[in-house]
Design a protein around this motif. Sequence first.
Motif, PDB file in Angstrom:
ATOM      1  N   ALA A 113      -2.088  -8.534   1.935  1.00 26.29           N
ATOM      2  CA  ALA A 113      -1.735  -6.964   1.413  1.00 26.29           C
ATOM      3  C   ALA A 113      -2.887  -6.126   1.801  1.00 26.29           C
ATOM      4  O   ALA A 113      -2.814  -4.821   2.180  1.00 26.29           O
ATOM      5  CB  ALA A 113      -1.308  -6.922   0.093  1.00 26.29           C
ATOM      6  N   TYR A 114      -4.092  -6.387   1.371  1.00 26.05           N
ATOM      7  CA  TYR A 114      -5.239  -5.800   1.589  1.00 26.05           C
ATOM      8  C   TYR A 114      -5.660  -5.577   3.025  1.00 26.05           C
ATOM      9  O   TYR A 114      -5.957  -4.238   3.178  1.00 26.05           O
ATOM     10  CB  TYR A 114      -6.608  -6.572   0.959  1.00 26.05           C
ATOM     11  CG  TYR A 114      -7.730  -5.627   0.432  1.00 26.05           C
ATOM     12  CD1 TYR A 114      -7.730  -5.295  -1.013  1.00 26.05           C
ATOM     13  CD2 TYR A 114      -8.571  -5.191   1.015  1.00 26.05           C
ATOM     14  CE1 TYR A 114      -8.653  -4.605  -1.511  1.00 26.05           C
ATOM     15  CE2 TYR A 114      -9.868  -4.538   0.528  1.00 26.05           C
ATOM     16  CZ  TYR A 114      -9.816  -4.112  -0.853  1.00 26.05           C
ATOM     17  OH  TYR A 114     -10.806  -3.508  -1.200  1.00 26.05           O
TER      18      TYR A 114
ATOM     19  N   VAL B 157      -2.961  -2.795   4.155  1.00 24.94           N
ATOM     20  CA  VAL B 157      -3.299  -1.385   3.721  1.00 24.94           C
ATOM     21  C   VAL B 157      -4.597  -0.944   4.326  1.00 24.94           C
ATOM     22  O   VAL B 157      -4.534   0.192   4.950  1.00 24.94           O
ATOM     23  CB  VAL B 157      -3.405  -1.338   2.262  1.00 24.94           C
ATOM     24  CG1 VAL B 157      -4.150  -0.109   1.800  1.00 24.94           C
ATOM     25  CG2 VAL B 157      -2.274  -1.730   1.513  1.00 24.94           C
TER      26      VAL B 157
ATOM     27  N   LEU C  69      -3.333   0.049   8.018  1.00 20.71           N
ATOM     28  CA  LEU C  69      -2.674   1.447   8.218  1.00 20.71           C
ATOM     29  C   LEU C  69      -3.491   2.554   7.897  1.00 20.71           C
ATOM     30  O   LEU C  69      -3.420   3.384   8.649  1.00 20.71           O
ATOM     31  CB  LEU C  69      -1.387   1.066   6.914  1.00 20.71           C
ATOM     32  CG  LEU C  69      -0.551   2.285   6.780  1.00 20.71           C
ATOM     33  CD1 LEU C  69       0.289   2.487   8.173  1.00 20.71           C
ATOM     34  CD2 LEU C  69       0.355   2.140   5.803  1.00 20.71           C
ATOM     35  N   CYS C  70      -4.365   2.335   6.885  1.00 21.12           N
ATOM     36  CA  CYS C  70      -5.179   3.913   6.698  1.00 21.12           C
ATOM     37  C   CYS C  70      -5.976   3.927   7.852  1.00 21.12           C
ATOM     38  O   CYS C  70      -6.475   5.441   8.176  1.00 21.12           O
ATOM     39  CB  CYS C  70      -5.864   3.529   5.408  1.00 21.12           C
ATOM     40  SG  CYS C  70      -4.994   3.358   3.847  1.00 21.12           S
TER      41      CYS C  70
ATOM     42  N   THR D 141     -12.668   4.274   5.642  1.00 18.89           N
ATOM     43  CA  THR D 141     -11.461   3.324   5.133  1.00 18.89           C
ATOM     44  C   THR D 141     -12.073   2.459   4.188  1.00 18.89           C
ATOM     45  O   THR D 141     -11.504   1.943   3.045  1.00 18.89           O
ATOM     46  CB  THR D 141     -10.574   2.622   6.388  1.00 18.89           C
ATOM     47  OG1 THR D 141     -10.217   3.737   6.973  1.00 18.89           O
ATOM     48  CG2 THR D 141      -9.265   1.977   5.595  1.00 18.89           C
TER      49      THR D 141
ATOM     50  N   LEU E 198     -11.354   1.937   0.355  1.00 17.93           N
ATOM     51  CA  LEU E 198     -10.454   0.836  -0.418  1.00 17.93           C
ATOM     52  C   LEU E 198     -11.243   0.130  -1.031  1.00 17.93           C
ATOM     53  O   LEU E 198     -10.839  -0.406  -1.987  1.00 17.93           O
ATOM     54  CB  LEU E 198      -9.961   0.098   0.988  1.00 17.93           C
ATOM     55  CG  LEU E 198      -8.949  -0.709   0.596  1.00 17.93           C
ATOM     56  CD1 LEU E 198      -7.871  -0.348  -0.104  1.00 17.93           C
ATOM     57  CD2 LEU E 198      -8.302  -1.453   1.883  1.00 17.93           C
TER      58      LEU E 198
ATOM     59  N   LEU F  79      -5.402   7.867  -1.451  1.00 21.90           N
ATOM     60  CA  LEU F  79      -4.293   6.751  -1.672  1.00 21.90           C
ATOM     61  C   LEU F  79      -5.097   5.372  -1.353  1.00 21.90           C
ATOM     62  O   LEU F  79      -4.957   4.576  -2.397  1.00 21.90           O
ATOM     63  CB  LEU F  79      -3.199   6.866  -0.560  1.00 21.90           C
ATOM     64  CG  LEU F  79      -2.267   5.886  -0.722  1.00 21.90           C
ATOM     65  CD1 LEU F  79      -1.481   5.927  -2.003  1.00 21.90           C
ATOM     66  CD2 LEU F  79      -1.200   6.031   0.515  1.00 21.90           C
ATOM     67  N   ALA F  80      -5.913   5.656  -0.392  1.00 23.74           N
ATOM     68  CA  ALA F  80      -6.952   4.104  -0.527  1.00 23.74           C
ATOM     69  C   ALA F  80      -7.718   3.821  -1.728  1.00 23.74           C
ATOM     70  O   ALA F  80      -7.921   2.675  -2.227  1.00 23.74           O
ATOM     71  CB  ALA F  80      -7.746   4.167   0.943  1.00 23.74           C
TER      72      ALA F  80
ATOM     73  N   PHE G 274      -5.230   2.359  -4.044  1.00 22.77           N
ATOM     74  CA  PHE G 274      -4.853   1.108  -3.939  1.00 22.77           C
ATOM     75  C   PHE G 274      -6.298   0.049  -4.190  1.00 22.77           C
ATOM     76  O   PHE G 274      -6.057  -0.969  -4.822  1.00 22.77           O
ATOM     77  CB  PHE G 274      -4.643   0.770  -2.467  1.00 22.77           C
ATOM     78  CG  PHE G 274      -3.280   1.089  -2.045  1.00 22.77           C
ATOM     79  CD1 PHE G 274      -2.346  -0.083  -2.414  1.00 22.77           C
ATOM     80  CD2 PHE G 274      -2.866   2.236  -1.275  1.00 22.77           C
ATOM     81  CE1 PHE G 274      -1.028   0.244  -2.076  1.00 22.77           C
ATOM     82  CE2 PHE G 274      -1.366   2.350  -0.821  1.00 22.77           C
ATOM     83  CZ  PHE G 274      -0.616   1.298  -1.422  1.00 22.77           C
TER      84      PHE G 274
ATOM     85  N   ILE H 239      -4.113  -3.329  -5.274  1.00 20.37           N
ATOM     86  CA  ILE H 239      -3.119  -3.225  -4.125  1.00 20.37           C
ATOM     87  C   ILE H 239      -1.987  -3.579  -4.698  1.00 20.37           C
ATOM     88  O   ILE H 239      -0.973  -2.743  -4.982  1.00 20.37           O
ATOM     89  CB  ILE H 239      -3.375  -4.319  -3.098  1.00 20.37           C
ATOM     90  CG1 ILE H 239      -4.603  -4.186  -2.468  1.00 20.37           C
ATOM     91  CG2 ILE H 239      -2.254  -4.450  -2.194  1.00 20.37           C
ATOM     92  CD1 ILE H 239      -4.880  -3.010  -1.455  1.00 20.37           C
TER      93      ILE H 239
ATOM     94  N   LEU I 195       1.617  -1.433  -4.988  1.00 16.08           N
ATOM     95  CA  LEU I 195       2.433  -1.842  -3.854  1.00 16.08           C
ATOM     96  C   LEU I 195       3.830  -2.481  -4.747  1.00 16.08           C
ATOM     97  O   LEU I 195       4.743  -2.212  -3.766  1.00 16.08           O
ATOM     98  CB  LEU I 195       1.918  -2.937  -3.193  1.00 16.08           C
ATOM     99  CG  LEU I 195       2.202  -3.026  -1.787  1.00 16.08           C
ATOM    100  CD1 LEU I 195       2.157  -1.848  -0.876  1.00 16.08           C
ATOM    101  CD2 LEU I 195       1.482  -4.401  -1.097  1.00 16.08           C
TER     102      LEU I 195
END
Length: 485
Positions: free
Chosen positions: A405-406, A409, A412-413, A431, A435, A462-463, A466, A471, A475
Motif C-alpha cells: 500500500a505504501y 500511494v 500514485l502521488c 513525494t 509521505l 494528502l501524502a 497517509f 496508510i 485507506l
Amino acid sequence: MQYRSIIRIIGLLVMLFSLTMVPPALIAVIYKDGEGSTFMQALVISLVIGLIAWYPNRHTKEELKAREGFLIVVLFWTVLGSIGAIPFLLSSQPALSVSDAFFEAFSALTTTGATVMTGLDHLPKAILFYRHLLQWLGGMGIIVLAVAVLPMLGIGGMQLYRCETPGPVKDAKMTPRIAETAKALWYIYLTLTLCCAGAYWAAGMNVFDAVGHAFSTVSIGGFSSYDASMGQFDSQLINTICVVFLLIAGVNFSLHFGAFTRRGLNLKNYWRDAEVRVFLLFQLILTLLCFLVLLNRDIYDSPEATFDYALFQAVSISTTAGFGTGSFSEWPLFLPVLLILSSFVGGCAGSTGGGMKVVRFILLLKQGGRELKRLVHPRAMYSIRLNNKAVPDRVIDAVWGFFAAYAAVFALCLVVLLATGMDDISAFSATAACLNNLGPGLGQVASHYGDIHDVSKWVLILAMLFGRLEIFTLLVLFTPAFWKS
C-alpha cells in the motif's frame, strides 16, 4: 456508525485545540510583533466552530467501536490541520494563499517539516513559535493527549489509541489504563523536550530559539526559525545535541517508559531490543558512508568538520527530521538521494519519527530470507523471530500489505506531481519527503515548496496524512465495507 457522537468528540477536540492559539498570542505581546490580534481572532473562530459541533450533540454518549475510532482519528487530523491553518490565513506577514496556509499547517501538525515560507529570519516571532508548537503537539499525536484528557469529560479512548499508535505492536499497553499510558508518554515527551531546550540554551541559543528548536527536535519535525536551519548557529556542539535527541526521539517510547519506570533507569532494555540495535547500526553505516565520501572529496577543511556535517545530516534525514546545514547542497548528488531513500526506513515503531519504521524492514528482510531458504528446502518449516519471540504469520502478512500500500500511494502521488509539470527529481523527492514526513527535498523543493503548483501542494498534503496515519488508517475509509452497517 455513531455520527452524532463523532461530531461531539470532534467539537470537543477543536475547542481544546483552540487553546494552542494562546501561547503564540502571549509571544506576540512579549516581542510586540503585532500578531496578537491574529491569534486571538483564530482562538474565537476555532472556539465557535467547536461549540457549533459540540453543543447540539452534547448529550449523545454512545459507545464507540473500532470503526468509529478510525473515522475519528482521520477527522481529528484533517479537521485540526484545517483549524491550524486559520492563523496563517489571517496573518498579514507572511501573506499566504489558502493552499499555502493549509500546506504549512498540515506540514507542521504531521511533523513533516516542509514549508512554503521564505525569509523566516524576519517573520514575526509569534508565527515562528506557532509553527514549532504545532510540530511539538503533532509529534506524539495530539490524539494521545486527548485520550489522557477526554476521559475526564466522559469519553473513552481505547479505540482511538489503537488506531493512532504506530507499529505492528500497537495493541500492547504499558499500563492497565489507557489514560495512564497516554499521560506517561506525555511526561516522558515533556521531560525530553525540557532537557533538549536546556541543552540548546546552554550551548548558546537564546531562550526563544532553544525552546522552538527543542519542540522541532523531540517531535522529529525539523522546522527552524531561520532559512539556514541549524546551519544558522554554525556550532558543532548544537549539532551534536540535535543528533543525540533525534536518536532518543527515534526510539520506541515504550522502551523509554520501561527504562525509567522499572526500578530506575535501565539502559540494557534498549540494547536487548532488536529494532533499536538495527536502528543505531543503520545510523552508523550512513554516517560512515557520508563521512568517507565527503572526506574523499575534500569538501571541508578538516576531518573533524567533515564528520560533524556527515553525522548531523545523516541522522537528521534518516530519522525524518529534515534539519539542514548550509553545506548540504554542495554534496555530491548521490549522497542526498541516498539519505532521502533512507527516510523510507525512518525511526522505530512507537517513536516520533516517520517513514515505514525499522521493525517493518527487519520483518521484510527476515521474510525474504525465509523465502530463499524455502527455495532450497521446500518442505522445511521456518519461523521468523524478533527479540527471541516467534512472529505470527498474520503480522508478516500485514507488513507485506502495508509495504504494498505504501508503494502504491507513493507511485500514485509521484505520477500526479509529474502530471502537474514538476521535474522528475523534484517530484520523486517531494513525494518521498512528504509521505515519509521528512520535509526537505531536492531540486525545486530543496529549500521550500512555495513555487510548486497548488494542485501539487494538495497532493502532498494528502501524502503527509497517509504517512502520519500509516496508510491503512486513512485507506480503510475508502473501502465500501467500512461504511456498511
